[in-house]
Design a protein around this motif. Structure first.
Motif, mmCIF file in Angstrom:
data_model
loop_
_atom_site.group_PDB
_atom_site.id
_atom_site.type_symbol
_atom_site.label_atom_id
_atom_site.label_comp_id
_atom_site.label_asym_id
_atom_site.label_seq_id
_atom_site.Cartn_x
_atom_site.Cartn_y
_atom_site.Cartn_z
ATOM 1 N N SER A 63 0.942 -1.321 -0.016
ATOM 2 C CA SER A 63 0.049 0.084 0.196
ATOM 3 C C SER A 63 0.887 1.100 -0.089
ATOM 4 N N LYS A 259 -14.486 -0.257 2.623
ATOM 5 C CA LYS A 259 -13.785 -1.472 1.989
ATOM 6 C C LYS A 259 -12.497 -1.076 1.250
ATOM 7 N N GLU A 260 -12.578 -0.028 0.699
ATOM 8 C CA GLU A 260 -11.314 0.398 0.028
ATOM 9 C C GLU A 260 -10.345 0.915 1.045
ATOM 10 N N LYS A 262 -9.774 -0.508 3.778
ATOM 11 C CA LYS A 262 -9.249 -1.823 4.492
ATOM 12 C C LYS A 262 -8.366 -2.421 3.510
ATOM 13 N N GLN A 263 -8.504 -2.217 2.196
ATOM 14 C CA GLN A 263 -7.614 -2.890 1.093
ATOM 15 C C GLN A 263 -6.378 -1.995 0.896
ATOM 16 N N TYR A 271 -6.053 -5.586 7.571
ATOM 17 C CA TYR A 271 -7.226 -5.918 6.938
ATOM 18 C C TYR A 271 -6.774 -6.579 5.393
ATOM 19 N N LYS A 272 -5.657 -6.449 5.246
ATOM 20 C CA LYS A 272 -5.045 -6.656 3.850
ATOM 21 C C LYS A 272 -5.076 -8.059 3.600
ATOM 22 N N ASN A 273 -5.429 -8.684 2.218
ATOM 23 C CA ASN A 273 -5.594 -10.032 2.006
ATOM 24 C C ASN A 273 -4.298 -10.801 2.349
#
Ligand SMILES: [Fe+2]
Length: 273
Positions: A63, A259-260, A262-263, A271-273
């Motif tokens: 990020s 949602k955005e 978190k990503q 919160y990232k995958n």
């Protein structure tokens, strides 16, 4: 189009200040030269240096690289019942918001920005009645045009955090509930950027909205001017716990979504995958 407020240099600076890490200390911890860190603080996107410093700042590496490349902005939000106003303040811009119940004339204003003229015009064009004025926090840019706003809507009740009183305002605390026509709102204490910063979560439009002041920006946050730890903690507790489709309405920069954030937000790696 409203510009993204913070990029690599701002985010690294805020995290270093927040964690109390000097250039020397971060260089020691990360084995990145002070010159290279200084270049990051000037906005140079050195991916290797970013990858080395990010874990020591508890920032999400991918990020942060994205912020360095300036390659992301949130999806545009168009939502009936919300208007954003973006007015200049020194070398930056500040947002204020008009929220109304589309099924009636009830409306509320959140912060004033530095010039509420356009907001006042829209209230008149839509024949709305401003019942309430809510302040997210009392930093000067957010309340700069409060006298004019109050003078134009003398029947509106003014609300502010009990920890940031303003003359003539009703003082509210975490959990305060309110209504804008059929819309239902709750105030949450998201302090850390300021001593008593409030987030206003409102349900009843096509998507829920959260007016967060400077607690959170698209891809960044206002920073822990009072307490970095509290700013991170209260955001996690009261903002990131909101539904993913919640529209985030920040005090600076474009609107975004839970949602955005978190990503994409480097300050919240968990919160990232
Ligand atoms: Fe602020």
């Amino acid at each position: 189009m409203i510009s993204i407020e913070d990029y690599l240099e701002d985010i690294v600076g805020k995290a270093m200040r927040g964690k109390g890490l000097s250039l020397d200390k971060l260089s020691d911890l990360s084995n990145v030269s002070k010159d290279s860190i200084t270049e990051l603080l000037e906005g140079e996107c050195n991916e290797s240096a970013i990858s080395s410093i990010a874990p020591h700042l508890d920032l999400h590496t991918a990020s942060l690289i994205r912020a360095g490349k300036k390659s992301w902005r949130p999806e545009a939000v168009i939502l009936e019942g919300v208007s954003i106003y973006n007015t200049p303040w020194n070398d930056m811009n500040v947002n204020s918001f008009l929220v109304w119940d589309p099924s009636s004339v009830s409306a509320a204003v959140f912060d004033t920005g530095t010039n509420c003229e356009e907001l006042i015009n829209e209230v008149q064009n839509r024949n709305l009645i401003i019942e309430s004025i809510f302040l997210t926090h009392t930093h000067g840019d957010h309340i700069a045009d409060l006298p004019k706003l109050v003078a134009n809507f003398p029947d509106a009740k003014l609300y502010t955090s009990s920890k940031e009183p303003v003359e003539g305002a009703n003082l509210i605390n975490c959990g305060h509930q309110f209504e804008i026509g059929i819309l239902k709102g709750t105030a949450f204490l998201t302090h850390g950027h300021s001593v008593g910063g409030l987030t206003y979560f409102i349900k009843g439009l096509d998507r829920p909205i959260a007016i967060v002041g400077d607690a959170l920006f698209a891809g960044s946050m206002g920073g822990g001017m009072v307490s970095y730890e509290d700013a991170l903690r209260t955001n996690r507790q009261h903002i990131f716990s909101l539904p993913d489709d919640t529209v985030v309405c920040p005090g600076h920069g474009p609107m975004t979504s839970i949602k955005e954030e978190k990503q994409m937000n480097p300050f919240y790696p968990e919160y990232k995958n």
